[in-house]
Design a protein around this motif. Structure first.
Motif, PDB file in Angstrom:
ATOM      1  N   GLN A 213       0.812  -1.215   0.000  1.00 38.52           N
ATOM      2  CA  GLN A 213       0.000   0.000   0.000  1.00 38.52           C
ATOM      3  C   GLN A 213       0.848   1.269   0.000  1.00 38.52           C
ATOM      4  N   ASP A 214       2.000   1.251   0.644  1.00 35.66           N
ATOM      5  CA  ASP A 214       2.864   2.427   0.686  1.00 35.66           C
ATOM      6  C   ASP A 214       3.700   2.597  -0.574  1.00 35.66           C
ATOM      7  N   GLU A 215       3.558   1.693  -1.530  1.00 38.23           N
ATOM      8  CA  GLU A 215       4.352   1.757  -2.748  1.00 38.23           C
ATOM      9  C   GLU A 215       3.512   2.022  -3.995  1.00 38.23           C
ATOM     10  N   VAL A 216       2.215   2.272  -3.817  1.00 40.30           N
ATOM     11  CA  VAL A 216       1.307   2.484  -4.944  1.00 40.30           C
ATOM     12  C   VAL A 216       0.470   3.727  -4.693  1.00 40.30           C
ATOM     13  N   MET A 217       0.279   4.517  -5.738  1.00 34.55           N
ATOM     14  CA  MET A 217      -0.650   5.650  -5.702  1.00 34.55           C
ATOM     15  C   MET A 217      -1.545   5.568  -6.930  1.00 34.55           C
ATOM     16  N   ALA A 218      -2.839   5.684  -6.729  1.00 34.53           N
ATOM     17  CA  ALA A 218      -3.797   5.726  -7.829  1.00 34.53           C
ATOM     18  C   ALA A 218      -4.370   7.142  -7.875  1.00 34.53           C
ATOM     19  N   ILE A 219      -4.163   7.828  -8.991  1.00 36.79           N
ATOM     20  CA  ILE A 219      -4.547   9.228  -9.125  1.00 36.79           C
ATOM     21  C   ILE A 219      -5.655   9.361 -10.168  1.00 36.79           C
ATOM     22  N   ASN A 220      -6.836   9.792  -9.722  1.00 32.10           N
ATOM     23  CA  ASN A 220      -7.977   9.984 -10.602  1.00 32.10           C
ATOM     24  C   ASN A 220      -7.856  11.345 -11.281  1.00 32.10           C
ATOM     25  N   CYS A 221      -7.790  11.373 -12.583  1.00 28.24           N
ATOM     26  CA  CYS A 221      -7.625  12.610 -13.350  1.00 28.24           C
ATOM     27  C   CYS A 221      -8.950  13.219 -13.794  1.00 28.24           C
ATOM     28  N   ILE A 222     -10.055  12.581 -13.507  1.00 21.74           N
ATOM     29  CA  ILE A 222     -11.338  12.985 -14.087  1.00 21.74           C
ATOM     30  C   ILE A 222     -11.758  14.401 -13.705  1.00 21.74           C
ATOM     31  N   ASN A 223     -11.352  14.895 -12.544  1.00 21.88           N
ATOM     32  CA  ASN A 223     -11.738  16.257 -12.157  1.00 21.88           C
ATOM     33  C   ASN A 223     -11.050  17.319 -12.993  1.00 21.88           C
ATOM     34  N   SER A 224     -10.038  16.948 -13.750  1.00 24.52           N
ATOM     35  CA  SER A 224      -9.355  17.878 -14.640  1.00 24.52           C
ATOM     36  C   SER A 224      -9.934  17.863 -16.054  1.00 24.52           C
ATOM     37  N   VAL A 225     -10.885  16.998 -16.299  1.00 28.65           N
ATOM     38  CA  VAL A 225     -11.473  16.864 -17.631  1.00 28.65           C
ATOM     39  C   VAL A 225     -12.603  17.878 -17.792  1.00 28.65           C
ATOM     40  N   ASN A 226     -12.537  18.667 -18.867  1.00 35.70           N
ATOM     41  CA  ASN A 226     -13.591  19.643 -19.150  1.00 35.70           C
ATOM     42  C   ASN A 226     -14.561  19.089 -20.199  1.00 35.70           C
ATOM     43  N   TRP A 227     -15.624  19.801 -20.424  1.00 38.13           N
ATOM     44  CA  TRP A 227     -16.649  19.313 -21.353  1.00 38.13           C
ATOM     45  C   TRP A 227     -16.128  19.235 -22.790  1.00 38.13           C
TER      46      TRP A 227
ATOM     47  N   MET B 171     -13.101  18.326 -23.688  1.00 42.43           N
ATOM     48  CA  MET B 171     -12.392  17.044 -23.766  1.00 42.43           C
ATOM     49  C   MET B 171     -13.382  15.889 -23.873  1.00 42.43           C
ATOM     50  N   LYS B 172     -14.467  15.964 -23.113  1.00 42.60           N
ATOM     51  CA  LYS B 172     -15.465  14.897 -23.143  1.00 42.60           C
ATOM     52  C   LYS B 172     -16.087  14.767 -24.535  1.00 42.60           C
ATOM     53  N   ILE B 173     -16.447  15.902 -25.129  1.00 40.73           N
ATOM     54  CA  ILE B 173     -17.053  15.879 -26.468  1.00 40.73           C
ATOM     55  C   ILE B 173     -16.052  15.365 -27.498  1.00 40.73           C
ATOM     56  N   GLY B 174     -14.842  15.928 -27.482  1.00 37.92           N
ATOM     57  CA  GLY B 174     -13.821  15.503 -28.442  1.00 37.92           C
ATOM     58  C   GLY B 174     -13.422  14.054 -28.264  1.00 37.92           C
ATOM     59  N   GLY B 175     -13.267  13.625 -27.012  1.00 41.09           N
ATOM     60  CA  GLY B 175     -12.912  12.235 -26.745  1.00 41.09           C
ATOM     61  C   GLY B 175     -13.999  11.279 -27.211  1.00 41.09           C
ATOM     62  N   PHE B 176     -15.259  11.649 -26.958  1.00 39.67           N
ATOM     63  CA  PHE B 176     -16.373  10.822 -27.415  1.00 39.67           C
ATOM     64  C   PHE B 176     -16.357  10.701 -28.941  1.00 39.67           C
ATOM     65  N   MET B 177     -16.198  11.842 -29.604  1.00 41.50           N
ATOM     66  CA  MET B 177     -16.210  11.834 -31.067  1.00 41.50           C
ATOM     67  C   MET B 177     -15.059  11.000 -31.636  1.00 41.50           C
ATOM     68  N   SER B 178     -13.878  11.179 -31.074  1.00 41.60           N
ATOM     69  CA  SER B 178     -12.701  10.504 -31.604  1.00 41.60           C
ATOM     70  C   SER B 178     -12.659   9.026 -31.246  1.00 41.60           C
ATOM     71  N   ARG B 179     -12.833   8.689 -29.964  1.00 44.27           N
ATOM     72  CA  ARG B 179     -12.629   7.317 -29.519  1.00 44.27           C
ATOM     73  C   ARG B 179     -13.877   6.452 -29.653  1.00 44.27           C
ATOM     74  N   ARG B 180     -15.048   6.991 -29.320  1.00 40.19           N
ATOM     75  CA  ARG B 180     -16.251   6.145 -29.313  1.00 40.19           C
ATOM     76  C   ARG B 180     -17.025   6.198 -30.618  1.00 40.19           C
ATOM     77  N   ALA B 181     -17.166   7.404 -31.189  1.00 42.80           N
ATOM     78  CA  ALA B 181     -17.923   7.535 -32.428  1.00 42.80           C
ATOM     79  C   ALA B 181     -17.050   7.285 -33.658  1.00 42.80           C
ATOM     80  N   GLY B 182     -15.734   7.299 -33.474  1.00 44.65           N
ATOM     81  CA  GLY B 182     -14.828   7.026 -34.583  1.00 44.65           C
ATOM     82  C   GLY B 182     -14.658   8.173 -35.562  1.00 44.65           C
ATOM     83  N   ILE B 183     -15.079   9.372 -35.165  1.00 48.92           N
ATOM     84  CA  ILE B 183     -14.934  10.550 -36.026  1.00 48.92           C
ATOM     85  C   ILE B 183     -13.625  11.252 -35.628  1.00 48.92           C
ATOM     86  N   ILE B 184     -12.531  10.601 -35.923  1.00 46.62           N
ATOM     87  CA  ILE B 184     -11.221  11.043 -35.454  1.00 46.62           C
ATOM     88  C   ILE B 184     -10.847  12.410 -36.024  1.00 46.62           C
TER      89      ILE B 184
END
Length: 156
Positions: A91-105, A107-120
């Motif tokens: 436990q003292d040798e691992v850190m899990a860092i959630n980055c989601i609070n740094s994600v803006n809308w 990024m969400k729209i662009g990421g959805f379009m590029s990765r999920r919808a395939g409109i790269i």
């Protein structure tokens, strides 16, 4: 120490945070779209990558840095990883860092379009612009993480 930056897709905010941590991009200005695209894994994940902890590199203090896409697990992912690390006595040798609070809308729209919808061709520039807009938040997240690694600002 093993640091795992994680976000929904493991393709944008976690990759950029890990890159900042490793010094692959500077902290003084947001990277260009070309610089973002040169980063390992940036806007390149597939469904097969979800749940896979992917190695990004070793920092100057010999900490191993990883990224992960964990879909909608949110902070539950951090709890799972830290629970498993505790069971194994690491436990003292691992850190899990959630980055989601740094994600803006953007990024969400662009990421959805590029990765999920395939409109790269449309999604990639949008997620790049959103990442540039969120960049200072990601820099702050990494700086806080580095302080936690050294024990500064944390209760021991």
């Amino acid at each position: 120490m093993k640091i795992i930056y994680h976000c929904f897709g493991g393709s944008h905010s976690s990759v950029v945070a890990a890159a900042i941590h490793l010094g692959l991009v500077g902290k003084d200005r947001p990277p260009t779209l070309e610089e973002l695209m040169a980063l390992p894994y940036f806007d390149k994940t597939t469904n097969a990558d979800f749940g896979s902890i992917r190695f990004m590199g070793v920092d100057k203090n010999e900490n191993e840095v990883y990224v992960l896409g964990k879909k909608s697990l949110g902070d539950r992912y951090s709890h799972i990883i830290m629970g498993v690390a505790g069971i194994l006595g690491y436990q003292d040798e691992v850190m899990a860092i959630n980055c989601i609070n740094s994600v803006n809308w953007i990024m969400k729209i662009g990421g959805f379009m590029s990765r999920r919808a395939g409109i790269i061709s449309l999604g990639r520039p949008i997620v790049g612009w959103g990442t540039q807009d969120a960049y200072l938040d990601l820099v702050r997240l990494v700086e806080i993480t580095k302080l936690k690694i050294t024990g500064i600002g944390t209760a021991k």
